[in-house]
Design a protein around this motif. Structure first.
Motif, PDB file in Angstrom:
ATOM      1  N   LEU A  55      25.413  31.540  37.378  1.00  0.00           N
ATOM      2  CA  LEU A  55      25.640  32.650  36.448  1.00  0.00           C
ATOM      3  C   LEU A  55      26.605  32.225  35.342  1.00  0.00           C
ATOM      4  O   LEU A  55      27.485  31.379  35.566  1.00  0.00           O
ATOM      5  CB  LEU A  55      26.237  33.846  37.183  1.00  0.00           C
ATOM      6  N   VAL A  86      35.279  35.484  35.442  1.00  0.00           N
ATOM      7  CA  VAL A  86      34.284  36.052  36.364  1.00  0.00           C
ATOM      8  C   VAL A  86      32.929  35.406  36.071  1.00  0.00           C
ATOM      9  O   VAL A  86      32.672  34.964  34.952  1.00  0.00           O
ATOM     10  CB  VAL A  86      34.149  37.590  36.213  1.00  0.00           C
ATOM     11  N   ASN A  87      32.103  35.363  37.077  1.00  0.00           N
ATOM     12  CA  ASN A  87      30.710  34.963  36.904  1.00  0.00           C
ATOM     13  C   ASN A  87      29.881  36.239  36.851  1.00  0.00           C
ATOM     14  O   ASN A  87      29.993  37.076  37.748  1.00  0.00           O
ATOM     15  CB  ASN A  87      30.238  34.126  38.099  1.00  0.00           C
ATOM     16  N   ALA A 108      25.980  38.200  35.322  1.00  0.00           N
ATOM     17  CA  ALA A 108      24.660  38.023  34.714  1.00  0.00           C
ATOM     18  C   ALA A 108      24.632  38.467  33.257  1.00  0.00           C
ATOM     19  O   ALA A 108      23.835  37.972  32.473  1.00  0.00           O
ATOM     20  CB  ALA A 108      23.614  38.800  35.514  1.00  0.00           C
ATOM     21  N   ASP A 109      25.457  39.438  32.903  1.00  0.00           N
ATOM     22  CA  ASP A 109      25.460  39.900  31.515  1.00  0.00           C
ATOM     23  C   ASP A 109      26.812  40.529  31.160  1.00  0.00           C
ATOM     24  O   ASP A 109      27.717  40.613  31.997  1.00  0.00           O
ATOM     25  CB  ASP A 109      24.296  40.874  31.239  1.00  0.00           C
ATOM     26  N   ASP A 121      27.698  43.629  30.528  1.00  0.00           N
ATOM     27  CA  ASP A 121      28.086  44.843  31.245  1.00  0.00           C
ATOM     28  C   ASP A 121      28.700  44.508  32.599  1.00  0.00           C
ATOM     29  O   ASP A 121      29.731  45.068  32.987  1.00  0.00           O
ATOM     30  CB  ASP A 121      26.876  45.771  31.438  1.00  0.00           C
ATOM     31  N   LEU A 122      28.041  43.601  33.319  1.00  0.00           N
ATOM     32  CA  LEU A 122      28.580  43.237  34.633  1.00  0.00           C
ATOM     33  C   LEU A 122      29.898  42.489  34.486  1.00  0.00           C
ATOM     34  O   LEU A 122      30.811  42.675  35.293  1.00  0.00           O
ATOM     35  CB  LEU A 122      27.570  42.404  35.419  1.00  0.00           C
ATOM     36  N   LYS A 155      32.138  43.007  32.231  1.00  0.00           N
ATOM     37  CA  LYS A 155      33.168  44.031  31.983  1.00  0.00           C
ATOM     38  C   LYS A 155      33.557  44.722  33.283  1.00  0.00           C
ATOM     39  O   LYS A 155      34.743  44.927  33.560  1.00  0.00           O
ATOM     40  CB  LYS A 155      32.649  45.054  30.959  1.00  0.00           C
ATOM     41  N   ALA A 156      32.546  45.103  34.072  1.00  0.00           N
ATOM     42  CA  ALA A 156      32.841  45.797  35.327  1.00  0.00           C
ATOM     43  C   ALA A 156      33.602  44.894  36.293  1.00  0.00           C
ATOM     44  O   ALA A 156      34.577  45.314  36.930  1.00  0.00           O
ATOM     45  CB  ALA A 156      31.546  46.284  35.975  1.00  0.00           C
ATOM     46  N   TYR A 157      33.176  43.650  36.402  1.00  0.00           N
ATOM     47  CA  TYR A 157      33.839  42.733  37.337  1.00  0.00           C
ATOM     48  C   TYR A 157      35.271  42.428  36.895  1.00  0.00           C
ATOM     49  O   TYR A 157      36.182  42.370  37.717  1.00  0.00           O
ATOM     50  CB  TYR A 157      33.046  41.430  37.442  1.00  0.00           C
ATOM     51  N   TRP A 185      37.227  44.307  35.125  1.00  0.00           N
ATOM     52  CA  TRP A 185      38.069  45.501  35.288  1.00  0.00           C
ATOM     53  C   TRP A 185      38.436  45.733  36.749  1.00  0.00           C
ATOM     54  O   TRP A 185      39.549  46.127  37.070  1.00  0.00           O
ATOM     55  CB  TRP A 185      37.346  46.722  34.723  1.00  0.00           C
ATOM     56  N   THR A 186      37.482  45.490  37.640  1.00  0.00           N
ATOM     57  CA  THR A 186      37.752  45.781  39.050  1.00  0.00           C
ATOM     58  C   THR A 186      38.463  44.622  39.758  1.00  0.00           C
ATOM     59  O   THR A 186      39.183  44.835  40.722  1.00  0.00           O
ATOM     60  CB  THR A 186      36.451  46.115  39.803  1.00  0.00           C
ATOM     61  N   LEU A 187      38.270  43.386  39.260  1.00  0.00           N
ATOM     62  CA  LEU A 187      38.862  42.228  39.934  1.00  0.00           C
ATOM     63  C   LEU A 187      40.319  42.007  39.502  1.00  0.00           C
ATOM     64  O   LEU A 187      41.172  41.681  40.309  1.00  0.00           O
ATOM     65  CB  LEU A 187      38.029  40.990  39.606  1.00  0.00           C
ATOM     66  N   ASP A 201      42.812  44.026  38.450  1.00  0.00           N
ATOM     67  CA  ASP A 201      43.379  45.368  38.276  1.00  0.00           C
ATOM     68  C   ASP A 201      44.828  45.434  38.737  1.00  0.00           C
ATOM     69  O   ASP A 201      45.329  46.487  39.103  1.00  0.00           O
ATOM     70  CB  ASP A 201      42.539  46.408  39.018  1.00  0.00           C
TER      71      ASP A 201
END
Lengths: 71, 274
Positions: A4, A25-26, A28-29, A31-32, A34-36, A38-40, A42
Motif C-alpha cells: 500500500l 501510515v499505509n 489505499a487512498d 480518505d483512509l 486521513k482516517a488512519y 487521525w485514529t493512530l 491521537d
C-alpha cells in the motif's frame, strides 16, 4: 511486505507551533490515510493534521533515498 | 421581509409538547444506534484486514460511546431519564437502533457498510441538528459532527477499496448496502411523521426525515459510483405497524447475546455505588 502507498503524517498541537512529522501510515487512498492518521496518532489534541503521499515528496538532499523518517 | 424568527430553547420550557416528545424519541434512537455502533466497532477491533483498520475501529467505538454519554446526559437533564436504566433495564423490544445493528456484523464488507451507510445515517440526522433551536443539544452536536468526519473518511475509503477490487467483496458490500439502506429508511420513519414534523416546525431540526433519506440515498449512490458498483435504492418501506418509540415496523430488538454484553450482565455484581 505491505504494497500500500505510504503517507507521511504531519501535525501541530498549537497554532503558533510549526507542523512536525509525527509518523506514517499505509493506506489505499487519501480518505483512509486521513482516517488512519487521525485514529493512530491521537496522543495529542492536534489543531492541524495533514497527510502527504510519500511519493509526492521531492527530496532536496540525499536524492533518491527515503526521508530520514522513512520506514 | 425578514427571516422568520425561530425561538431558541434553553430547556424544554416553552417547547411545544409534540416537539419535546419527538426530540426525546429522536435522542433515544440516536443513542441506541450509537450504542450498537460502539459495540460492533469494538468487536471489530480484531479481525480487520490490516492493523490500521483495527486501530480505527477501536477509535470509532470510543467515539460512538462518547456520543452515547452526551446524548444520555441530555436525556437525564431534560427528561429525567436514568442512563443506566436506558441500557440495563429497558425491554429489548424498545431499543430504537437501526435494525442493521441487531445481529452480529458477520464479515468485513458488512462492517464497512455499517461504517459507510449506517453510521452515516445517524450522522445525517445529527447534521440536521446543527444550529438547532434547542441550545443544549446544539452545543453537543458540533463536537459529534467533527468526530464523525473521520468515521466517514474510513467508511468511504474502505467502501471504495472493496468495490474497486471487485469479486466477492464488491458483491458483499452491494448486498449489505441495500440491506442497510432499507433499515435506514425504516428507522427514519414515514414522511411527515408527526413527531418529526413538530421538530422541524420548532426549529429543533432543520429538515425532515424524508429529505434525510433522499440525501442518504444520494450519498450512497455517489459512493457506489466511485466504487464502480450499483446499489439499488430501497423499496418503499411499510409503515403500517411502525412504532415511533422503537422506530421499528414489527417486534424485534438487538440479539440477546449482544444485549447481554451491552448490559454487562455477567459483571453486574462488581458495579460500584450500588
Amino acid at each position: 511486505m505491505n504494497a500500500l502507498p505510504v503517507y507521511e503524517v504531519f501535525a501541530r498541537s498549537k497554532h503558533d507551533e510549526p507542523l512536525k512529522h509525527v509518523g506514517s501510515v499505509n493506506a489505499a487512498d487519501d480518505d483512509l490515510a486521513k482516517a488512519y492518521a487521525w485514529t493512530l496518532y491521537d496522543e495529542e489534541s492536534w489543531v492541524e493534521m495533514c497527510v502527504i503521499p510519500r511519493a509526492a515528496i521531492v527530496p532536496i538532499t540525499s536524492h533518491g533515498r527515503l526521508p530520514v523518517w522513512g520506514n | 421581509m425578514g427571516e422568520p424568527v425561530v425561538r431558541e430553547f434553553e430547556s424544554l420550557e416553552g417547547m411545544p409538547q409534540a416537539a419535546a416528545d419527538g426530540l426525546r424519541q429522536l435522542l433515544w434512537a440516536l443513542a441506541d444506534t450509537k450504542l450498537l455502533l460502539g459495540y460492533h466497532y469494538g468487536e471489530w477491533t480484531f479481525g480487520t484486514p490490516e492493523l490500521e483498520a483495527a486501530v480505527a475501529s477501536c477509535s470509532l467505538s470510543q467515539a460512538e460511546l462518547g456520543h452515547v454519554r452526551l446524548l444520555h446526559a441530555l436525556l437525564r437533564k431534560h427528561w429525567g431519564e436514568d442512563p443506566d436504566a436506558l441500557v440495563e433495564v429497558r425491554a429489548v423490544a424498545d431499543f430504537a437502533n437501526i435494525t442493521f445493528l441487531d445481529a452480529p456484523i458477520g464479515d468485513w464488507p458488512a462492517c464497512v457498510v455499517m461504517n459507510a451507510v449506517v453510521d452515516l445515517t445517524a450522522t445525517r440526522v445529527l447534521a440536521t441538528l446543527h444550529g438547532s433551536s434547542f441550545r443544549p443539544l446544539r452545543m453537543s452536536v458540533d463536537k459529534m459532527l467533527d468526530e464523525e468526519r473521520h468515521h466517514a473518511h474510513h467508511g468511504i475509503g474502505w467502501f471504495r477499496t472493496l468495490g474497486r477490487r471487485g469479486g466477492d467483496g464488491a458483491r458483499a458490500i452491494c448486498d449489505a448496502a441495500e440491506r442497510a439502506l432499507a433499515a435506514a429508511a425504516l428507522w427514519l420513519g414515514p414522511a411527515g411523521e408527526p413527531g418529526d414534523a413538530a421538530l422541524v416546525a420548532a426549529g429543533v431540526k432543520s429538515t425532515g426525515n424524508a429529505e434525510i433519506l433522499a440525501g442518504l440515498i444520494g450519498d450512497v449512490t455517489a459512493m457506489a459510483d466511485q466504487a464502480g458498483i450499483t446499489v439499488l435504492a430501497p423499496a418503499p418501506a411499510s409503515f403500517a405497524h411502525w412504532n415511533p418509540n422503537s422506530r421499528r415496523g414489527s417486534a424485534g430488538g438487538p440479539a440477546e447475546d449482544i444485549v447481554f454484553h451491552l448490559r454487562g450482565a455477567a459483571n453486574a455484581m462488581f458495579k460500584l455505588g450500588e
